[in-house]
Design an enzyme around this catalytic site. Structure first.
Site, PDB file in Angstrom:
ATOM      1  N   ASP A  34      20.289  23.873  47.551  1.00 23.64           N
ATOM      2  CA  ASP A  34      21.960  24.782  48.279  1.00 23.64           C
ATOM      3  C   ASP A  34      22.934  23.621  49.012  1.00 23.64           C
ATOM      4  O   ASP A  34      22.337  22.622  49.238  1.00 23.64           O
ATOM      5  CB  ASP A  34      20.497  25.835  49.303  1.00 23.64           C
ATOM      6  CG  ASP A  34      21.669  26.640  50.009  1.00 23.64           C
ATOM      7  OD1 ASP A  34      20.995  27.961  49.375  1.00 23.64           O
ATOM      8  OD2 ASP A  34      22.358  26.449  50.545  1.00 23.64           O
ATOM      9  N   ASP A  57      25.875  21.187  45.721  1.00 24.60           N
ATOM     10  CA  ASP A  57      26.852  21.371  45.223  1.00 24.60           C
ATOM     11  C   ASP A  57      26.993  21.750  44.217  1.00 24.60           C
ATOM     12  O   ASP A  57      27.603  20.620  43.290  1.00 24.60           O
ATOM     13  CB  ASP A  57      28.490  20.173  45.130  1.00 24.60           C
ATOM     14  CG  ASP A  57      29.539  21.532  45.845  1.00 24.60           C
ATOM     15  OD1 ASP A  57      29.501  22.119  44.934  1.00 24.60           O
ATOM     16  OD2 ASP A  57      30.702  20.950  46.604  1.00 24.60           O
ATOM     17  N   TYR A 148      36.812  37.372  44.197  1.00 21.97           N
ATOM     18  CA  TYR A 148      35.606  37.539  44.228  1.00 21.97           C
ATOM     19  C   TYR A 148      35.549  37.995  42.622  1.00 21.97           C
ATOM     20  O   TYR A 148      34.723  37.679  42.459  1.00 21.97           O
ATOM     21  CB  TYR A 148      35.076  37.711  45.703  1.00 21.97           C
ATOM     22  CG  TYR A 148      33.095  38.597  45.431  1.00 21.97           C
ATOM     23  CD1 TYR A 148      32.366  37.371  45.826  1.00 21.97           C
ATOM     24  CD2 TYR A 148      33.220  40.075  45.205  1.00 21.97           C
ATOM     25  CE1 TYR A 148      31.542  37.160  45.607  1.00 21.97           C
ATOM     26  CE2 TYR A 148      31.902  39.958  44.917  1.00 21.97           C
ATOM     27  CZ  TYR A 148      30.588  38.451  44.681  1.00 21.97           C
ATOM     28  OH  TYR A 148      29.571  39.097  45.253  1.00 21.97           O
TER      29      TYR A 148
END
Length: 213
Positions: A34, A57, A148
């Protein structure tokens, strides 16, 4: 007995953390990555010694490949869950190129980098499972989701391509496409009007829980 390892991106919160809890409940070990250092610490407290917790990342190819390699070195990698994601609720005309690129970098490129790294390991050991976390927004366009939704549509199509390309290696690839779920990301971008809209369209008249996913 050899440890069974499940690697989970975005595994420190939301659907990723719930997936990690479910894996640990089955007796498996988890490799959690994470970007959120504080959330990683909380995940370690919740999951304990059956996990490793790494700041990664998912758009960093070298970092992801190193993380998958480390996870595979601790036992038998049996699967990966690509739960790391970036949400946005912004009208199309107000969506900047930088935001669009960032959402696609995390949701699409990050999923691809992770799935490919895992597949290279899984293919060498006889197979396994890739589970991508997509969204109902990738199935049907909706207000404020031009960045998105298009990224999650790409994830769905990518997963179908992975399933086709990797089947001969014994690797399964499936996309999970939830509706609205109570996660930190949803809490950040769903205002009251958005919630009321979704609830009108969900037969159970509520948001899902991460454990249900």
């Amino acid at each position: 007995m050899e440890k069974k390892i499940v690697a989970i991106t975005g595994g420190a919160s939301g659907i990723g953390l719930a997936s990690a809890r479910a894996a640990v409940a089955k007796g498996w070990h988890v490799a959690v990555c994470d970007r959120d250092i504080r959330a990683l610490a909380n995940a370690e407290t919740a999951l304990g010694a059956k996990g490793t917790y790494t700041a990664v990342d998912v758009t960093d190819e070298a970092a992801v490949e190193a993380w998958i390699g480390e996870a595979a070195g601790r036992g038998r990698l049996i699967g990966v869950v690509t739960s790391a994601g970036l949400g946005a609720d912004v009208p199309a005309l107000e969506t900047g190129v930088e935001l669009f690129q960032r959402v696609h970098a995390v949701n699409v490129l990050g999923t691809f980098i992770t799935a490919r790294a895992a597949a290279r390991v899984l293919g060498d050991i006889g197979g396994g499972s890739i589970v991508t976390i997509a969204s109902v927004s990738g199935v049907r366009g909706s207000k404020g989701r031009v960045a998105y939704g298009s990224s999650k549509a790409a994830v769905i199509n990518m997963t179908q391509g992975l399933a086709t390309d990797l089947a001969h290696l014994g690797i399964r690839a499936n996309a999970v496409c939830p509706g609205p779920v109570e996660t930190p990301m949803v809490a950040a971008i769903h205002d009251q009007a958005t919630r009321e809209h979704w609830i009108r369209h969900v037969p159970m008249r509520r948001y899902g829980s991460v454990d249900e996913i």
